[in-house]
Motif scaffolding. Structure first.
Motif, PDB file in Angstrom:
ATOM      1  N   PHE A 150       0.857  -1.187   0.000  1.00 19.36           N
ATOM      2  CA  PHE A 150       0.000   0.000   0.000  1.00 19.36           C
ATOM      3  C   PHE A 150       0.889   1.232   0.000  1.00 19.36           C
ATOM      4  O   PHE A 150       2.068   1.177   0.359  1.00 19.36           O
ATOM      5  N   GLY A 151       0.314   2.359  -0.426  1.00 14.31           N
ATOM      6  CA  GLY A 151       1.080   3.604  -0.472  1.00 14.31           C
ATOM      7  C   GLY A 151       0.362   4.645  -1.304  1.00 14.31           C
ATOM      8  O   GLY A 151      -0.864   4.611  -1.475  1.00 14.31           O
ATOM      9  N   GLY A 152       1.131   5.589  -1.855  1.00 16.96           N
ATOM     10  CA  GLY A 152       0.576   6.666  -2.655  1.00 16.96           C
ATOM     11  C   GLY A 152       0.904   6.485  -4.126  1.00 16.96           C
ATOM     12  O   GLY A 152       1.714   5.648  -4.516  1.00 16.96           O
ATOM     13  N   ASN A 153       0.259   7.295  -4.976  1.00 14.93           N
ATOM     14  CA  ASN A 153       0.516   7.206  -6.407  1.00 14.93           C
ATOM     15  C   ASN A 153       0.422   8.585  -7.065  1.00 14.93           C
ATOM     16  O   ASN A 153      -0.056   9.559  -6.471  1.00 14.93           O
ATOM     17  N   TYR A 154       0.887   8.616  -8.297  1.00 17.91           N
ATOM     18  CA  TYR A 154       0.867   9.839  -9.110  1.00 17.91           C
ATOM     19  C   TYR A 154       0.554   9.432 -10.541  1.00 17.91           C
ATOM     20  O   TYR A 154       1.023   8.390 -11.024  1.00 17.91           O
ATOM     21  N   LEU A 155      -0.242  10.270 -11.237  1.00 19.60           N
ATOM     22  CA  LEU A 155      -0.642   9.937 -12.601  1.00 19.60           C
ATOM     23  C   LEU A 155      -0.839  11.216 -13.414  1.00 19.60           C
ATOM     24  O   LEU A 155      -1.402  12.206 -12.919  1.00 19.60           O
ATOM     25  N   ARG A 156      -0.357  11.182 -14.653  1.00 17.57           N
ATOM     26  CA  ARG A 156      -0.665  12.226 -15.629  1.00 17.57           C
ATOM     27  C   ARG A 156      -1.846  11.718 -16.450  1.00 17.57           C
ATOM     28  O   ARG A 156      -1.722  10.838 -17.291  1.00 17.57           O
ATOM     29  N   PHE A 157      -3.025  12.326 -16.188  1.00 11.65           N
ATOM     30  CA  PHE A 157      -4.269  11.802 -16.741  1.00 11.65           C
ATOM     31  C   PHE A 157      -4.867  12.774 -17.749  1.00 11.65           C
ATOM     32  O   PHE A 157      -4.777  14.001 -17.605  1.00 11.65           O
ATOM     33  N   HIS A 158      -5.526  12.181 -18.758  1.00 11.21           N
ATOM     34  CA  HIS A 158      -6.196  12.948 -19.804  1.00 11.21           C
ATOM     35  C   HIS A 158      -7.696  12.936 -19.525  1.00 11.21           C
ATOM     36  O   HIS A 158      -8.379  11.940 -19.805  1.00 11.21           O
ATOM     37  N   PRO A 159      -8.298  14.017 -18.965  1.00  6.66           N
ATOM     38  CA  PRO A 159      -9.696  13.972 -18.517  1.00  6.66           C
ATOM     39  C   PRO A 159     -10.731  14.208 -19.610  1.00  6.66           C
ATOM     40  O   PRO A 159     -11.927  14.030 -19.376  1.00  6.66           O
ATOM     41  N   GLY A 160     -10.289  14.612 -20.792  1.00  4.33           N
ATOM     42  CA  GLY A 160     -11.212  14.863 -21.890  1.00  4.33           C
ATOM     43  C   GLY A 160     -10.459  14.880 -23.200  1.00  4.33           C
ATOM     44  O   GLY A 160      -9.257  15.153 -23.240  1.00  4.33           O
ATOM     45  N   ASP A 161     -11.183  14.626 -24.299  1.00  2.00           N
ATOM     46  CA  ASP A 161     -10.507  14.529 -25.596  1.00  2.00           C
ATOM     47  C   ASP A 161      -9.814  15.822 -25.981  1.00  2.00           C
ATOM     48  O   ASP A 161      -8.773  15.797 -26.656  1.00  2.00           O
ATOM     49  N   HIS A 162     -10.354  16.956 -25.580  1.00  2.61           N
ATOM     50  CA  HIS A 162      -9.801  18.239 -25.994  1.00  2.61           C
ATOM     51  C   HIS A 162      -9.269  19.043 -24.803  1.00  2.61           C
ATOM     52  O   HIS A 162      -9.085  20.258 -24.922  1.00  2.61           O
ATOM     53  N   LEU A 163      -9.024  18.388 -23.702  1.00  2.00           N
ATOM     54  CA  LEU A 163      -8.494  19.056 -22.515  1.00  2.00           C
ATOM     55  C   LEU A 163      -7.051  18.641 -22.281  1.00  2.00           C
ATOM     56  O   LEU A 163      -6.604  17.574 -22.714  1.00  2.00           O
ATOM     57  N   GLN A 164      -6.325  19.504 -21.606  1.00  2.00           N
ATOM     58  CA  GLN A 164      -4.931  19.191 -21.315  1.00  2.00           C
ATOM     59  C   GLN A 164      -4.830  18.178 -20.176  1.00  2.00           C
ATOM     60  O   GLN A 164      -5.746  18.023 -19.368  1.00  2.00           O
ATOM     61  N   ARG A 165      -3.695  17.516 -20.136  1.00  4.53           N
ATOM     62  CA  ARG A 165      -3.455  16.538 -19.068  1.00  4.53           C
ATOM     63  C   ARG A 165      -3.336  17.236 -17.714  1.00  4.53           C
ATOM     64  O   ARG A 165      -2.912  18.398 -17.637  1.00  4.53           O
TER      65      ARG A 165
ATOM     66  N   ASN B  98      -1.834   6.880 -20.024  1.00  3.41           N
ATOM     67  CA  ASN B  98      -1.395   7.676 -18.880  1.00  3.41           C
ATOM     68  C   ASN B  98      -0.142   7.057 -18.259  1.00  3.41           C
ATOM     69  O   ASN B  98      -0.048   5.835 -18.108  1.00  3.41           O
ATOM     70  N   LEU B  99       0.797   7.917 -17.876  1.00  3.55           N
ATOM     71  CA  LEU B  99       2.025   7.480 -17.224  1.00  3.55           C
ATOM     72  C   LEU B  99       2.071   8.001 -15.797  1.00  3.55           C
ATOM     73  O   LEU B  99       1.567   9.096 -15.502  1.00  3.55           O
ATOM     74  N   GLY B 100       2.675   7.230 -14.905  1.00  2.00           N
ATOM     75  CA  GLY B 100       2.797   7.651 -13.509  1.00  2.00           C
ATOM     76  C   GLY B 100       3.647   6.671 -12.732  1.00  2.00           C
ATOM     77  O   GLY B 100       4.430   5.897 -13.301  1.00  2.00           O
TER      78      GLY B 100
END
Length: 248
Positions: free
Chosen positions: A83-98, A234-236
């Motif tokens: 268990f622990g923490g995490n980080y992610l670069r996520f794309h929330p919409g087709d035309h929105l920035q990560r 997505n990478l993290g």
């Protein structure tokens, strides 16, 4: 008759003197021999080097046995919980920035097949999006998503201090993209709709062992999701602790 009586004492004194002289001579000759026996034996440089090599080989052998015992004590556990923490670069919409998302992760691995285990994993991600100017006045809503996945884990290196594992997990994810819009449908401002989607992750973990039952783990990872009918790559990474138990 008088002469014979004087002769015997002289003869006795002579014999006694000869015996004393012989005893002293034997003592004198034996002393150098004893001295020579007590002198230390000198060794050559080659012999000293050989003795040193043999001592080093014995030390290495003992260290190797100790390392083998530590490895056996560490990696013969059947179960791992992490268990622990995490980080992610996520794309929330087709035309929105990560965006940057942070959260938690937890899971259990059952090493039922030696170095091959079955993992069940759960994660939560939380972030704030930037939607840009829109007529609804919603610019930075918060979003979240959760993943529930399972699959194989393979431990491909087992060391005294380090261990390397790899995993490929697949399952379902649930996205909450409208929680911060105040009731506005998220797709109106470019976000994906709330709902479930297929998720797949692959990663390689590096463990540093603190003891046979406890380690810290860092896992760079890739997470693929399928929200809105499109694919998000997505990478993290995740970071946390590992606890082992159930020695086989």
């Amino acid at each position: 008759m008088f002469r014979s009586n004087r002769f015997y004492p002289v003869l006795a004194i002579t014999i006694f003197s000869l015996a004393v002289l012989q005893t002293r001579a034997q003592q004198t000759t034996s002393q150098p021999q004893s001295t020579e026996q007590t002198q230390p034996t000198q060794t050559s440089p080659q012999e000293r080097a050989q003795v040193l090599r043999q001592a080093q080989e014995r030390v290495k052998a003992r260290r190797k046995l100790r390392d083998q015992q530590t490895i056996q004590d560490t990696y013969t556990h059947k179960y791992e919980a992490y268990f622990g923490g995490n980080y992610l670069r996520f794309h929330p919409g087709d035309h929105l920035q990560r965006i940057n998302e942070k959260g938690w992760h937890a899971g259990i691995t059952d090493y039922a097949f030696g170095k091959i285990g079955i993992t069940v994993d759960g994660r939560g991600y939380y972030g704030t999006t930037y939607t840009g100017p829109n007529p609804y006045g919603v610019y930075q809503p918060s979003i979240s998503q959760y993943t529930f996945m399972g699959g194989p884990t393979v431990r491909f290196f087992e060391g005294v201090h380090w261990a390397w594992t790899g995993h490929v997990l697949a399952g379902v994810g649930h996205g909450n993209f409208g929680t911060g819009t105040g009731g506005l449908p998220p797709e109106l401002i470019g976000l994906y709709s709330d709902g479930n989607a297929f998720n797949l992750t692959a990663g390689a973990s590096v463990d540093y062992n603190l003891s046979p039952t406890l380690a810290v783990r860092l896992t760079p990872s890739y997470l693929m999701s399928r929200y809105g009918g499109s694919t998000q790559n997505n990478l993290g990474f995740t970071a946390g602790v590992v606890w082992r138990w159930g020695r086989q």
